[in-house]
Write an enzyme that holds these catalytic residues in place. Structure first.
Site, PDB file in Angstrom:
ATOM      1  N   SER A 172       0.823  -1.205   0.000  1.00 42.67           N
ATOM      2  CA  SER A 172       0.000   0.000   0.000  1.00 42.67           C
ATOM      3  C   SER A 172       0.854   1.250   0.000  1.00 42.67           C
ATOM      4  O   SER A 172       1.952   1.271   0.539  1.00 42.67           O
ATOM      5  CB  SER A 172      -0.918   0.038   1.227  1.00 42.67           C
ATOM      6  OG  SER A 172      -1.660   1.245   1.212  1.00 42.67           O
ATOM      7  N   LYS A 187      -4.470  -6.834   3.415  1.00 40.78           N
ATOM      8  CA  LYS A 187      -4.457  -5.685   2.492  1.00 40.78           C
ATOM      9  C   LYS A 187      -5.880  -5.366   2.029  1.00 40.78           C
ATOM     10  O   LYS A 187      -6.262  -4.198   1.899  1.00 40.78           O
ATOM     11  CB  LYS A 187      -3.556  -5.962   1.282  1.00 40.78           C
ATOM     12  CG  LYS A 187      -3.611  -4.866   0.197  1.00 40.78           C
ATOM     13  CD  LYS A 187      -3.148  -3.542   0.741  1.00 40.78           C
ATOM     14  CE  LYS A 187      -3.099  -2.342  -0.163  1.00 40.78           C
ATOM     15  NZ  LYS A 187      -3.755  -2.218  -1.380  1.00 40.78           N
ATOM     16  N   HIS A 241      -7.546  -3.565   4.763  1.00 44.24           N
ATOM     17  CA  HIS A 241      -6.968  -2.207   4.738  1.00 44.24           C
ATOM     18  C   HIS A 241      -7.725  -1.343   3.732  1.00 44.24           C
ATOM     19  O   HIS A 241      -8.116  -0.209   4.027  1.00 44.24           O
ATOM     20  CB  HIS A 241      -5.483  -2.294   4.372  1.00 44.24           C
ATOM     21  CG  HIS A 241      -4.869  -0.992   3.930  1.00 44.24           C
ATOM     22  ND1 HIS A 241      -5.093  -0.446   2.672  1.00 44.24           N
ATOM     23  CD2 HIS A 241      -4.063  -0.114   4.567  1.00 44.24           C
ATOM     24  CE1 HIS A 241      -4.445   0.701   2.577  1.00 44.24           C
ATOM     25  NE2 HIS A 241      -3.806   0.932   3.706  1.00 44.24           N
ATOM     26  N   ASN A 242      -7.952  -1.876   2.541  1.00 42.15           N
ATOM     27  CA  ASN A 242      -8.659  -1.099   1.522  1.00 42.15           C
ATOM     28  C   ASN A 242     -10.106  -0.846   1.914  1.00 42.15           C
ATOM     29  O   ASN A 242     -10.650   0.224   1.635  1.00 42.15           O
ATOM     30  CB  ASN A 242      -8.578  -1.799   0.171  1.00 42.15           C
ATOM     31  CG  ASN A 242      -7.259  -1.556  -0.520  1.00 42.15           C
ATOM     32  OD1 ASN A 242      -6.248  -1.332   0.134  1.00 42.15           O
ATOM     33  ND2 ASN A 242      -7.243  -1.612  -1.832  1.00 42.15           N
ATOM     34  N   GLU A 262     -10.012   1.893   4.154  1.00 39.61           N
ATOM     35  CA  GLU A 262      -9.743   3.079   3.317  1.00 39.61           C
ATOM     36  C   GLU A 262     -11.063   3.619   2.732  1.00 39.61           C
ATOM     37  O   GLU A 262     -11.304   4.835   2.739  1.00 39.61           O
ATOM     38  CB  GLU A 262      -8.762   2.655   2.218  1.00 39.61           C
ATOM     39  CG  GLU A 262      -8.487   3.650   1.115  1.00 39.61           C
ATOM     40  CD  GLU A 262      -7.564   3.033   0.032  1.00 39.61           C
ATOM     41  OE1 GLU A 262      -6.492   2.492   0.373  1.00 39.61           O
ATOM     42  OE2 GLU A 262      -7.917   3.097  -1.164  1.00 39.61           O
TER      43      GLU A 262
HETATM   44  C1  6PG Z   1      -3.198   1.427  -1.588  1.00 40.00           C
HETATM   45  C2  6PG Z   1      -4.483   1.640  -2.314  1.00 40.00           C
HETATM   46  C3  6PG Z   1      -4.422   1.040  -3.681  1.00 40.00           C
HETATM   47  C4  6PG Z   1      -5.451   1.574  -4.623  1.00 40.00           C
HETATM   48  C5  6PG Z   1      -6.849   1.221  -4.244  1.00 40.00           C
HETATM   49  C6  6PG Z   1      -7.869   2.111  -4.902  1.00 40.00           C
HETATM   50  O1  6PG Z   1      -3.285   0.861  -0.513  1.00 40.00           O
HETATM   51  O2  6PG Z   1      -2.158   1.841  -2.072  1.00 40.00           O
HETATM   52  O3  6PG Z   1      -5.512   1.046  -1.606  1.00 40.00           O
HETATM   53  O4  6PG Z   1      -4.460  -0.355  -3.521  1.00 40.00           O
HETATM   54  O5  6PG Z   1      -5.311   2.943  -4.739  1.00 40.00           O
HETATM   55  O6  6PG Z   1      -7.046  -0.101  -4.655  1.00 40.00           O
HETATM   56  O7  6PG Z   1      -9.038   1.414  -4.892  1.00 40.00           O
HETATM   57  P1  6PG Z   1     -10.342   1.832  -5.641  1.00 40.00           P
HETATM   58  O8  6PG Z   1     -10.003   2.092  -7.066  1.00 40.00           O
HETATM   59  O9  6PG Z   1     -11.213   0.636  -5.461  1.00 40.00           O
HETATM   60  O10 6PG Z   1     -10.839   3.048  -4.945  1.00 40.00           O
END
Ligand code: 6PG
Length: 476
Positions: free
Chosen positions: A128, A182, A185-186, A189
């Protein structure tokens, strides 16, 4: 062979990981399906370290020290399988393939299983931090075997972000553990971003403030409990002007949020595990709702777009209430995400240390934040914590913000402003602490229409009532 590690797939993430490795003194073998990309990397950045470029996959593999460590950085799904299939015949027992893409952990488990039958170690590794993180220090979440970790650990820890001298990388657990973490984590996010978006909407609507003024509020918030990368870049995005029109950038962006799928995976997995990650789910669905233009238009036509007044007569108090509501909702979102990590760990026997996950998310990654330290402390104090919400620090934070949280959610509802993540987080909190839930009635209904049985508060065992309907059914 002279390279310590190889990278195949040199689009921006792979390219930046390779550069990061080279800058940290590792000799990096390079390969890309289209060789021009490899050449341009060496031409532009060859002076940053030692690269060993190969046009043919065979030569690439041969250039890496054994047991080989090969990072695959291609699109999740079929492209990853295709690269693995090409690599495997060229590898020897003990070699390691590392998938640093956003793969689904179930795919990672399948691949790990298939390759381990051949003596090859497959590591699903969450990375990430976006492009910038990959280059300057990401948060790295590797799963896979001990053998693989022994070979990769020192390399990954040397290129990861560092906080207080600690690299943001630990061995998460066997097989799919890294990609699972991970994924969550997303999901977090997504929740974080939705909560920020709701706070912005309430500030804009309530204060009639411009995006630039709201940027200032976020900048101030970033100096307190909410300090985090996402709050920091919210201020940047809100302050941005559109070059063509001179209006706020945020006002020229189509209000339909997209997603590549990791949030959806998180919710799907939570449904299977039975973990109520309501904040993450609402955030994922809020993106989906925003993208349904074909329904939003008719709904606007049918019901109008008017909203009621939000009482922001005391400006400072209003802002503080929104901040407190955001913080409390954020605590809920993280509590739910960590519940899911624990549930996944039990389900798949991964023995993931939740406190360690909080540690490696403190730097490099998208959700990096000051309060992750507190999450780590909470799990250090009590590894069996039933919920982050009840850890003393977070319980205080929620108690402290509760009135504001209720104010904000009720005002928004009265005014007709959607706050799905704020509101569902509050309901989750109230649900958890409720003396008796109406779930008892649901059990009664299930017993009535389907003889699904129920448990009693005063006796052990499963019970069923002979309902009047049962008799009717027997008569028929
Ligand atoms: C990270 C981000 C990366 C990506 C996301 C965006 O941890 O660096 O999470 O993995 O930017 O997958 O996800 P979306 O396109 O689903 O918003």
């Amino acid at each position: 062979p002279s390279a310590t590690i190889g990278v195949t797939g040199l689009a921006v993430m792979g390219r930046n990981l390779a550069r990061n490795l080279a800058r940290n003194g590792h000799t990096v073998a390079l390969h890309n399906r289209t060789h021009a990309r490899t050449e341009s990397l060496v031409a532009e950045h060859g002076d940053e370290g030692t690269f060993v470029p190969s046009e043919r996959l065979e030569d690439f593999v041969a250039s890496i020290e054994q047991p080989r460590a090969i990072i695959v950085m291609v699109k999740a799904g079929a492209p990853t399988d295709a690269v693995i299939d090409e690599l495997v015949p060229l590898l020897d027992e003990g070699d390691i393939i590392v998938d640093c893409g956003n793969a689904h952990y179930a795919d990672t488990r399948r691949r790990e299983q298939q390759l381990s039958d051949k003596g090859i170690h497959f590591v699903g590794c969450g990375v990430s931090g976006g492009e910038e993180g990959a280059l300057n220090g990401p948060s790295i979440m590797p799963g896979g075997s001990r053998h693989a970790w022994d070979r990769l650990g020192p390399i990954f820890r040397s290129i990861a972000a560092e906080v207080d001298g600690e690299p943001c990388c630990v061995h998460v657990g066997p097989d799919g553990a890294g990609h699972f973490v991970k994924m969550v984590h997303n999901g977090i996010e997504y929740a974080d971003m939705q909560l920020i978006a709701e706070a912005y909407d309430l500030l804009r609507e309530g204060l009639g403030a411009t995006p630039a003024e709201i940027a200032d509020i976020f900048r101030t918030w970033n100096e307190g409990d909410l300090e985090s990368f996402l709050i920091e870049i919210t201020a940047v995005v809100l302050a941005q002007e559109d070059a063509d029109t001179g209006t706020p950038f945020v006002d020229v962006v189509v209000d339909q949020a997209e997603q590549k799928g990791t949030g959806r995976w998180t919710v799907q997995s939570a449904l299977d595990l039975g973990v109520p990650i309501t904040g993450i789910a609402e955030a994922t669905f809020a993106r989906a709702l925003s993208s349904h233009a074909e329904q939003r238009g008719p709904a606007r036509d049918a019901f109008g777009t008017e909203t009621g007044e939000l009482d922001a007569s005391d400006r400072d108090e209003y802002i503080e209430n929104v901040r407190l509501a955001l913080y409390a909702s954020k605590v809920v979102a993280y509590a739910q995400g960590f519940d899911q990590i624990k549930a996944g760990s039990v389900e798949y026997d991964w023995d993931v240390d939740p406190g360690a996950m909080a540690m490696i998310w403190r730097g490099g990654c998208i959700i990096r934040a000051r309060f992750l330290d507190r999450i780590h402390d909470a799990y250090t104090d009590d590894p069996d914590l039933p919920s982050l919400l009840v850890a003393p620090y977070f319980a205080d934070a929620v108690r402290n913000g509760l009135d504001a949280w209720r104010q904000v959610v009720s005002q928004a509802s009265l005014a007709g402003i959607p706050v799905p993540a704020f509101a569902s987080s509050l309901s989750y909190f109230d649900g958890l602490r409720r003396e008796r839930l109406p779930a008892a009635l649901i059990q009664g209904l299930r017993d009535n229409f389907g003889a699904h049985t129920y448990r009693r508060i005063d006796r052990d065992g499963m019970f069923h009532i002979e309902w009047a309907g049962d008799a009717l059914q027997h008569d028929a």
